[in-house]
Motif scaffolding. Sequence first.
Motif, short mmCIF file in Angstrom:
data_model
loop_
_atom_site.label_atom_id
_atom_site.label_comp_id
_atom_site.label_asym_id
_atom_site.label_seq_id
_atom_site.Cartn_x
_atom_site.Cartn_y
_atom_site.Cartn_z
N SER A 157 -4.06 35.17 -61.75
CA SER A 157 -2.81 34.95 -60.93
C SER A 157 -1.96 36.10 -60.29
CB SER A 157 -1.99 34.16 -61.80
OG SER A 157 -1.69 34.69 -62.93
N SER A 216 -7.65 28.11 -55.83
CA SER A 216 -6.67 27.59 -56.16
C SER A 216 -6.27 26.63 -55.05
CB SER A 216 -5.49 28.27 -56.48
OG SER A 216 -4.23 27.66 -56.58
N PRO A 217 -5.77 25.53 -55.12
CA PRO A 217 -5.33 24.76 -54.04
C PRO A 217 -3.97 25.08 -53.47
CG PRO A 217 -4.91 23.46 -56.00
CD PRO A 217 -5.69 24.48 -56.45
N GLN A 218 -3.28 26.15 -53.96
CA GLN A 218 -1.95 26.31 -53.57
C GLN A 218 -2.38 27.82 -52.69
OE1 GLN A 218 0.44 27.11 -56.96
NE2 GLN A 218 0.17 24.98 -57.36
N ALA A 219 -1.81 28.01 -51.44
CA ALA A 219 -2.15 28.87 -50.43
C ALA A 219 -1.57 29.99 -50.99
CB ALA A 219 -1.50 28.61 -49.01
N ASP A 220 -0.51 30.12 -51.50
CA ASP A 220 0.07 31.28 -52.07
C ASP A 220 -0.19 31.79 -53.71
OD1 ASP A 220 1.25 29.36 -53.48
OD2 ASP A 220 3.29 30.07 -53.51
N GLN A 221 -1.48 31.12 -54.04
CA GLN A 221 -1.76 31.29 -55.38
C GLN A 221 -3.41 31.98 -55.36
OE1 GLN A 221 -2.16 32.37 -58.52
NE2 GLN A 221 -0.79 30.75 -59.09
#
Length: 287
Positions: free
Chosen positions: A55, A111-116
């Motif tokens: 992360s 990750s499905p999160q763009a900022d991750q």
Amino acid sequence: MCADAVAHLREADPYDLIYSVSGIPFLDPNRLLPALTNGLKPGGRLVFSALHTNSHGDGPSDSVAARPEILRLPGTDTEHQMHMWVLEPRLWEDLLVDHGLVVDTVTTIGSPQADQSLSYRLYRAHRPERVPSRPRSATPPPPNAVVGVGVIVHGPDGLLLGKHRLGTWELPGGVVEPGESFAEAAVRELAEEAGLVAGPADVPVLGTLLDRVGDVVRVTVPVLVTRWSGAPRQREESIGDWRFWPQDSLPRALFVPSSQCLTAWNPVLPLDHPPAHFQPVTTIARD
């Protein structure tokens, strides 16, 4: 079952399928992978996910070394510092192949999160029904061994030696090329360097000499030419002035591998040189 994975795999019957969700990277692969391979039936499959980028954006390592990572167990806020083997995919593939597995696919799991930036890799491999051989890498290894021949040409006028441009006197010889026998290499080098013609059948191998120079292991194969044709002459710029020397009046500046070859052929010659281990093939008459 709660147990040490390696200990369990050593005791249990082989499995058809072994899978792990982010567990394998917490164990030393050099300890775990032999047990995993033997813990699979022939044709059995291994599927596991491994951290690729954490992360914080820290990417994988290009060496098989553990690094500290923070593990938070699901449903808790407690952080545990663990040692993990977070490796480049190519390194994981090499380790799997080295331990007898065949890599089928490597899939990116982001990750499905763009900022991750957290990212994993999903590896699918299997144990082959038959034991495979691994292709050699196209990347050349660091030089660590040299194999060459030293060609002893002994006639009525003595031993054939040539003078190298660096000032040493030496036997004909050189590096063995891929696909050559030692006798074939000797015949080629003798023709290329001194212009003499011989056949492999007239070039018995005396044995092998083994020594080390720095980090390089050197294997020198002394061979004896029993029959040849032609007169010695200079064929290469680096070595020439070929002449026959009586055994009791050899030149003083002898090349070390040539001295070692001559001592292997005739141990009574008064030659000083660094020691080398000689493993004879057979006994060859010197007269």
